[in-house]
Design a protein around this motif. Structure first.
Motif, mmCIF file in Angstrom:
data_model
loop_
_atom_site.group_PDB
_atom_site.id
_atom_site.type_symbol
_atom_site.label_atom_id
_atom_site.label_comp_id
_atom_site.label_asym_id
_atom_site.label_seq_id
_atom_site.Cartn_x
_atom_site.Cartn_y
_atom_site.Cartn_z
ATOM 1 N N ARG A 187 20.625 -12.503 2.034
ATOM 2 C CA ARG A 187 19.202 -12.820 1.957
ATOM 3 C C ARG A 187 18.415 -11.578 2.348
ATOM 4 N NH1 ARG A 187 21.161 -16.171 -0.424
ATOM 5 N NH2 ARG A 187 21.098 -18.414 -0.175
ATOM 6 N N PHE A 188 17.445 -11.230 1.485
ATOM 7 C CA PHE A 188 16.531 -10.143 1.813
ATOM 8 C C PHE A 188 15.422 -10.713 2.688
ATOM 9 C CE2 PHE A 188 18.363 -8.497 -2.172
ATOM 10 C CZ PHE A 188 18.702 -7.221 -1.757
ATOM 11 N N GLY A 189 15.183 -10.072 3.828
ATOM 12 C CA GLY A 189 14.163 -10.551 4.762
ATOM 13 C C GLY A 189 12.802 -9.930 4.536
ATOM 14 N N GLN A 190 12.803 -8.634 4.272
ATOM 15 C CA GLN A 190 11.554 -7.926 3.993
ATOM 16 C C GLN A 190 11.867 -6.594 3.334
ATOM 17 O OE1 GLN A 190 9.039 -6.662 7.202
ATOM 18 N NE2 GLN A 190 10.723 -6.117 8.526
ATOM 19 N N PRO A 191 10.890 -6.056 2.595
ATOM 20 C CA PRO A 191 11.147 -4.792 1.905
ATOM 21 C C PRO A 191 11.183 -3.610 2.867
ATOM 22 C CG PRO A 191 8.897 -5.510 1.519
ATOM 23 C CD PRO A 191 9.564 -6.608 2.294
ATOM 24 N N VAL A 192 11.895 -2.579 2.415
ATOM 25 C CA VAL A 192 11.953 -1.311 3.137
ATOM 26 C C VAL A 192 10.924 -0.390 2.483
ATOM 27 C CG1 VAL A 192 13.378 0.677 3.730
ATOM 28 C CG2 VAL A 192 14.381 -1.620 3.720
ATOM 29 N N LEU A 193 9.916 -0.010 3.243
ATOM 30 C CA LEU A 193 8.869 0.872 2.730
ATOM 31 C C LEU A 193 9.371 2.310 2.699
ATOM 32 C CD1 LEU A 193 5.799 -0.511 4.736
ATOM 33 C CD2 LEU A 193 6.786 -1.389 2.610
ATOM 34 N N VAL A 194 8.802 3.099 1.799
ATOM 35 C CA VAL A 194 9.161 4.510 1.734
ATOM 36 C C VAL A 194 8.992 5.137 3.114
ATOM 37 C CG1 VAL A 194 6.845 5.312 1.041
ATOM 38 C CG2 VAL A 194 8.871 6.657 0.422
ATOM 39 N N ASP A 195 9.919 5.985 3.482
ATOM 40 C CA ASP A 195 9.974 6.694 4.759
ATOM 41 C C ASP A 195 10.326 5.819 5.954
ATOM 42 O OD1 ASP A 195 9.525 9.192 3.586
ATOM 43 O OD2 ASP A 195 7.347 8.925 3.682
ATOM 44 N N ASN A 196 10.673 4.556 5.724
ATOM 45 C CA ASN A 196 11.226 3.740 6.809
ATOM 46 C C ASN A 196 12.618 4.239 7.140
ATOM 47 O OD1 ASN A 196 10.035 0.325 6.102
ATOM 48 N ND2 ASN A 196 9.066 1.969 7.237
ATOM 49 N N GLU A 197 13.030 4.021 8.374
ATOM 50 C CA GLU A 197 14.393 4.307 8.786
ATOM 51 C C GLU A 197 15.136 2.985 8.953
ATOM 52 O OE1 GLU A 197 15.068 7.415 11.775
ATOM 53 O OE2 GLU A 197 12.893 7.747 11.705
ATOM 54 N N LEU A 230 20.821 -5.136 7.986
ATOM 55 C CA LEU A 230 20.117 -3.863 7.859
ATOM 56 C C LEU A 230 18.785 -3.986 8.589
ATOM 57 C CD1 LEU A 230 20.581 -1.055 6.516
ATOM 58 C CD2 LEU A 230 18.886 -1.780 4.830
ATOM 59 N N VAL A 231 18.713 -3.294 9.718
ATOM 60 C CA VAL A 231 17.534 -3.302 10.577
ATOM 61 C C VAL A 231 16.591 -2.198 10.124
ATOM 62 C CG1 VAL A 231 16.773 -2.933 12.960
ATOM 63 C CG2 VAL A 231 18.872 -4.193 12.497
ATOM 64 N N ILE A 232 15.300 -2.482 10.172
ATOM 65 C CA ILE A 232 14.268 -1.484 9.884
ATOM 66 C C ILE A 232 13.646 -1.077 11.219
ATOM 67 C CG2 ILE A 232 12.131 -0.977 8.642
ATOM 68 C CD1 ILE A 232 12.843 -3.450 6.836
ATOM 69 N N LYS A 233 13.610 0.222 11.468
ATOM 70 C CA LYS A 233 13.087 0.721 12.750
ATOM 71 C C LYS A 233 11.671 0.187 12.982
ATOM 72 C CE LYS A 233 14.084 4.850 14.812
ATOM 73 N NZ LYS A 233 14.114 6.320 14.928
ATOM 74 N N GLU A 234 11.456 -0.311 14.194
ATOM 75 C CA GLU A 234 10.166 -0.821 14.660
ATOM 76 C C GLU A 234 9.712 -2.085 13.929
ATOM 77 O OE1 GLU A 234 7.394 2.456 14.678
ATOM 78 O OE2 GLU A 234 8.664 3.630 16.019
ATOM 79 N N LYS A 252 0.812 -1.229 0.000
ATOM 80 C CA LYS A 252 0.000 0.000 0.000
ATOM 81 C C LYS A 252 0.839 1.269 0.000
ATOM 82 C CE LYS A 252 -3.589 -2.465 -0.270
ATOM 83 N NZ LYS A 252 -3.988 -2.760 -1.655
ATOM 84 N N THR A 253 2.093 1.126 -0.388
ATOM 85 C CA THR A 253 2.997 2.259 -0.546
ATOM 86 C C THR A 253 4.175 1.795 -1.389
ATOM 87 O OG1 THR A 253 4.171 4.023 0.638
ATOM 88 C CG2 THR A 253 4.361 1.801 1.546
ATOM 89 N N THR A 254 5.021 2.722 -1.805
ATOM 90 C CA THR A 254 6.209 2.330 -2.565
ATOM 91 C C THR A 254 7.243 1.709 -1.633
ATOM 92 O OG1 THR A 254 7.086 4.565 -2.336
ATOM 93 C CG2 THR A 254 5.902 4.065 -4.379
ATOM 94 N N ILE A 255 8.161 0.961 -2.252
ATOM 95 C CA ILE A 255 9.242 0.328 -1.499
ATOM 96 C C ILE A 255 10.576 0.701 -2.131
ATOM 97 C CG2 ILE A 255 7.801 -1.589 -0.726
ATOM 98 C CD1 ILE A 255 9.245 -3.350 -2.835
ATOM 99 N N ALA A 256 11.599 0.689 -1.315
ATOM 100 C CA ALA A 256 12.956 0.942 -1.804
ATOM 101 C C ALA A 256 13.434 -0.261 -2.608
ATOM 102 C CB ALA A 256 13.899 1.199 -0.631
#
Length: 152
Positions: free
Chosen positions: A96-106, A131-135, A58-62
């Motif tokens: 290995r990619f674990g999950q996508p980084v959504l726009v505006d994620n830190e 690479l950790v994604i905040k929260e 529901k949003t763009t991803i990096a």
């Protein structure tokens, strides 16, 4: 930040968590610039309206490769490797990619020194990069980044 002046100092960190970078926000402008640079304009990255209505997030991803391209920048916030004539990004192993980084994620890089080897004057450092994604509990990726250092 950890300061490392030579092979012997680097070797003392083998098997240890070296540190973490600052948080870095990936915004739509950065995603769009990366799309322009790489000619990868897939809608899931650059079309905010379509991503919101049709996309699974529901949003763009990096781009995955955008998140990888941040390693040198974030690594420099963790370690200052001094007395180096040349540093070479040698490769990435077991990524290995674990999950996508959504726009505006830190995101934040965590670095663990897996191995340090002296190859006849060239130091090969294998760093486990997460690479950790905040929260988020699951990281964006985990892989072994390999650097070659030519110390003075």
């Amino acid at each position: 930040m950890v300061i490392i002046n030579n092979f012997e100092e680097y070797k003392t960190y083998e098997g240890s968590q070296l540190g973490v970078s600052n948080w870095h926000k990936i915004d739509q402008e950065q995603i769009n610039r990366f799309a322009d640079a790489t000619l990868d304009h897939q809608w899931i990255h650059v079309d905010q309206e379509r991503a919101a209505s049709e996309g699974p997030f529901k949003t763009t991803i990096a781009h995955g490769y955008l998140t990888l391209s941040l390693i040198p920048h974030l690594w420099k916030q963790i370690a200052d490797i001094r007395n180096v004539k040349m540093e070479i990004n040698y490769g990435i192993e077991n990524l290995r990619f674990g999950q996508p980084v959504l726009v505006d994620n830190e995101v934040q890089l965590q670095a663990k020194v897996k191995s340090i080897t002296n190859l006849r004057g060239i130091v090969k450092a294998t760093i486990e990069a997460t690479l950790v994604i905040k929260e988020q509990t699951k990281p964006a990726y985990v892989g072994d980044v390999v650097f070659l250092y030519h110390f003075h």
